[in-house]
Design a protein around this motif. Structure first.
Motif, mmCIF file in Angstrom:
data_model
loop_
_atom_site.group_PDB
_atom_site.id
_atom_site.type_symbol
_atom_site.label_atom_id
_atom_site.label_comp_id
_atom_site.label_asym_id
_atom_site.label_seq_id
_atom_site.Cartn_x
_atom_site.Cartn_y
_atom_site.Cartn_z
ATOM 1 N N LEU A 1 0.834 -1.207 0.000
ATOM 2 C CA LEU A 1 0.000 0.000 0.000
ATOM 3 C C LEU A 1 0.865 1.253 0.000
ATOM 4 N N ASP A 2 1.916 1.255 0.833
ATOM 5 C CA ASP A 2 2.812 2.412 0.891
ATOM 6 C C ASP A 2 3.494 2.649 -0.454
ATOM 7 N N TYR A 3 3.961 1.576 -1.080
ATOM 8 C CA TYR A 3 4.607 1.699 -2.392
ATOM 9 C C TYR A 3 3.618 2.247 -3.427
ATOM 10 N N PHE A 4 2.421 1.705 -3.451
ATOM 11 C CA PHE A 4 1.404 2.139 -4.406
ATOM 12 C C PHE A 4 1.081 3.618 -4.210
ATOM 13 N N ALA A 5 0.949 4.041 -2.957
ATOM 14 C CA ALA A 5 0.651 5.446 -2.660
ATOM 15 C C ALA A 5 1.799 6.357 -3.097
ATOM 16 N N ASP B 1 -3.958 1.115 -11.064
ATOM 17 C CA ASP B 1 -3.106 2.190 -11.576
ATOM 18 C C ASP B 1 -3.931 3.228 -12.336
ATOM 19 N N LYS B 2 -4.862 2.778 -13.149
ATOM 20 C CA LYS B 2 -5.711 3.708 -13.905
ATOM 21 C C LYS B 2 -6.572 4.545 -12.968
ATOM 22 N N ALA B 3 -7.128 3.926 -11.932
ATOM 23 C CA ALA B 3 -7.956 4.642 -10.975
ATOM 24 C C ALA B 3 -7.123 5.671 -10.212
ATOM 25 N N ALA B 4 -5.909 5.309 -9.852
ATOM 26 C CA ALA B 4 -5.037 6.234 -9.120
ATOM 27 C C ALA B 4 -4.646 7.423 -9.994
ATOM 28 N N SER B 5 -4.387 7.172 -11.260
ATOM 29 C CA SER B 5 -4.030 8.282 -12.154
ATOM 30 C C SER B 5 -5.216 9.211 -12.384
ATOM 31 N N ARG B 6 -6.425 8.653 -12.422
ATOM 32 C CA ARG B 6 -7.625 9.495 -12.536
ATOM 33 C C ARG B 6 -7.817 10.319 -11.287
ATOM 34 N N LEU B 7 -7.530 9.755 -10.123
ATOM 35 C CA LEU B 7 -7.689 10.463 -8.860
ATOM 36 C C LEU B 7 -6.710 11.633 -8.782
ATOM 37 N N LYS B 8 -5.482 11.389 -9.162
ATOM 38 C CA LYS B 8 -4.468 12.431 -9.094
ATOM 39 C C LYS B 8 -4.663 13.493 -10.172
ATOM 40 N N GLY B 9 -5.082 13.047 -11.359
ATOM 41 C CA GLY B 9 -5.214 13.960 -12.496
ATOM 42 C C GLY B 9 -6.415 14.819 -12.385
ATOM 43 N N HIS C 1 2.084 6.787 -6.965
ATOM 44 C CA HIS C 1 1.083 7.633 -7.602
ATOM 45 C C HIS C 1 0.934 8.997 -6.942
ATOM 46 N N GLY C 2 1.678 9.249 -5.861
ATOM 47 C CA GLY C 2 1.598 10.543 -5.186
ATOM 48 C C GLY C 2 0.265 10.771 -4.499
ATOM 49 N N ILE C 3 -0.293 9.711 -3.926
ATOM 50 C CA ILE C 3 -1.577 9.815 -3.228
ATOM 51 C C ILE C 3 -1.403 9.369 -1.778
ATOM 52 N N GLN C 4 -2.404 9.611 -0.992
ATOM 53 C CA GLN C 4 -2.371 9.206 0.413
ATOM 54 C C GLN C 4 -2.594 7.690 0.534
ATOM 55 N N PRO C 5 -1.999 7.066 1.556
ATOM 56 C CA PRO C 5 -2.216 5.621 1.744
ATOM 57 C C PRO C 5 -3.689 5.249 1.919
ATOM 58 N N THR C 6 -4.464 6.132 2.528
ATOM 59 C CA THR C 6 -5.897 5.833 2.681
ATOM 60 C C THR C 6 -6.585 5.784 1.320
ATOM 61 N N ASP C 7 -6.183 6.682 0.409
ATOM 62 C CA ASP C 7 -6.734 6.661 -0.947
ATOM 63 C C ASP C 7 -6.300 5.391 -1.677
ATOM 64 N N ALA C 8 -5.043 4.996 -1.483
ATOM 65 C CA ALA C 8 -4.542 3.770 -2.111
ATOM 66 C C ALA C 8 -5.331 2.559 -1.631
#
Length: 60
Positions: free
Chosen positions: A23-27, A52-60, A30-37
């Protein structure tokens, strides 16, 4: 016949959402919070491409 544990390989297409280090690596990746991950992995399952696609949509 018992399984040969030396012949196993990690499946890189999957995210181990129950593992803190994953979870920490994924967060961080993608530059997101661990809770979001955690939420993304819970929503999209352990499919790395979908997460990965969902995380990029969240950040973008």
């Amino acid at each position: 016949m018992a399984d040969d544990k030396k012949k196993t390989a990690a499946d890189r297409r999957l995210v181990a959402g129950t593992q803190k280090y994953e979870l920490d690596y994924f967060a961080r990746k993608h530059g997101i919070q661990p809770t979001d991950a955690r939420r993304i992995i819970k929503q999209h399952g352990n499919d790395r491409d979908a997460a990965d696609k969902a995380a990029s949509r969240l950040k973008g």
